[in-house]
Enzyme design. Structure first.
Site, PDB file in Angstrom:
ATOM      1  N   HIS A  83     -12.413  26.976  43.522  1.00 49.90           N
ATOM      2  CA  HIS A  83     -11.465  27.394  44.298  1.00 49.90           C
ATOM      3  C   HIS A  83     -11.299  28.952  44.422  1.00 49.90           C
ATOM      4  O   HIS A  83     -11.656  29.602  43.449  1.00 49.90           O
ATOM      5  CB  HIS A  83      -9.925  26.976  44.116  1.00 49.90           C
ATOM      6  N   GLU A 153     -13.875  25.945  52.416  1.00 47.96           N
ATOM      7  CA  GLU A 153     -12.648  26.508  52.538  1.00 47.96           C
ATOM      8  C   GLU A 153     -12.776  28.394  52.848  1.00 47.96           C
ATOM      9  O   GLU A 153     -13.232  29.048  52.067  1.00 47.96           O
ATOM     10  CB  GLU A 153     -12.024  26.486  51.440  1.00 47.96           C
ATOM     11  N   GLY A 220      -3.701  22.721  51.262  1.00 55.02           N
ATOM     12  CA  GLY A 220      -2.821  23.425  50.282  1.00 55.02           C
ATOM     13  C   GLY A 220      -1.304  23.256  50.686  1.00 55.02           C
ATOM     14  O   GLY A 220      -0.649  22.206  50.263  1.00 55.02           O
TER      15      GLY A 220
HETATM   16  C1  PEP Z   1      -5.910  25.670  49.511  1.00 54.22           C
HETATM   17  O1  PEP Z   1      -5.045  26.180  48.634  1.00 54.22           O
HETATM   18  O2  PEP Z   1      -7.002  25.312  48.963  1.00 54.22           O
HETATM   19  C2  PEP Z   1      -5.610  25.633  50.988  1.00 54.22           C
HETATM   20  C3  PEP Z   1      -6.631  25.286  51.638  1.00 54.22           C
HETATM   21  O3  PEP Z   1      -4.292  26.057  51.213  1.00 54.22           O
HETATM   22  P1  PEP Z   1      -3.795  26.017  52.530  1.00 54.22           P
HETATM   23  O4  PEP Z   1      -3.813  24.620  53.220  1.00 54.22           O
HETATM   24  O5  PEP Z   1      -2.322  26.464  52.383  1.00 54.22           O
HETATM   25  O6  PEP Z   1      -4.614  27.005  53.470  1.00 54.22           O
END
Ligand code: PEP
Length: 236
Positions: A83, A153, A220
């Site tokens: 991550h 991501e 997230g």
């Molecule tokens: C994450 O923490 O991997 C994430 C995608 O968070 P969020 O959806 O809050 O952007």
């Protein structure tokens, strides 16, 4: 690092009836200490419990770390690996991502390997170069790539409320899929699950999930609320 055993149990109990008819796999990756309680809370439902990290060694002098076998003992089926917060704050590298990924696969845990560029990398046009390195080094020596889930991501979209547009997410995930085809095999590229993550919510999930190369979401902030159920049921 959100919620406690009490609030986590409450959320799972509320989510169970809301996601029971989901047409996708549903997993909650939780802090390690909460895994036993959350596993009990989700028992008998279609919610699977995952971890947020896994160490690469089977055992040994790695104080504070948790092995794949320890996770397996509690029925863990998924582990998030690499991550961006682990990369940013805890020294995670593509090399350690690779070691963790191989350890998870070896134990029968599905690794959810996170890749993504920072804002400056996107702005200076190096997104594909960054992703190519993360994929090449992070997935080295993986025998069956279809057992890995990739989460794209973009770092600039995580926790910022700034989602990638449907087009940006599609274009980048198509690049990731093409790269998997080149690094592994064309058929593997078709089969592998690639998720989008980064401020996905109940309002924007439909557009993202409609993209041909997006197979799911890594959620997230919205997973800490019942909005998660709306995202799981995006196709209803
Ligand atoms: C994450 O923490 O991997 C994430 C995608 O968070 P969020 O959806 O809050 O952007």
């Amino acid at each position: 690092m959100n919620m406690t055993a009490e609030s986590g149990k409450k959320l799972i109990k509320e989510l169970i009836p809301l996601v029971k008819n989901a047409s996708c796999d549903v997993a909650l990756c939780v802090p390690a200490i909460l895994i036993p309680e959350m596993t009990k809370a989700a028992a008998g439902s279609n919610i699977k419990i995952g971890a947020e990290n896994v160490h690469w060694a089977a055992n040994g002098a790695f104080t504070g770390e948790i092995s794949a076998d320890m996770l397996k003992e509690y029925g863990v089926e998924y582990a998030i690996i690499g991550h961006s917060e682990r990369r940013q704050y805890f020294g995670e590298t593509d090399e350690t991502v690779n070691k963790r990924t191989l350890a998870a696969l070896n134990a029968g845990i599905t690794p959810i390997v996170c890749v993504g560029e920072t804002l400056s990398e996107r702005e200076n046009g190096t997104t594909e170069k960054v992703l190519l390195k993360q994929l090449t080094d992070g997935l080295k020596n993986v025998e069956d790539i279809t057992k890995v889930v990739i989460a794209y991501e973009p770092v600039w979209a995580i926790g910022t409320g700034k989602t990638a547009t449907d087009g940006q997410a599609q274009e980048t995930i198509a690049f990731i899929r093409k790269t998997i085809g080149q690094l592994f095999c064309p058929k593997c590229a078709e089969q592998i699950i690639i998720q989008y993550g980064g401020s996905m919510n109940a309002g924007n999930c439909k557009g993202l999930m409609a993209q041909p190369d997006i197979d799911g979401g890594l959620i997230g902030g919205a997973s800490l609320k019942l909005d998660f159920a709306a995202i799981v049921g995006f196709d209803k």
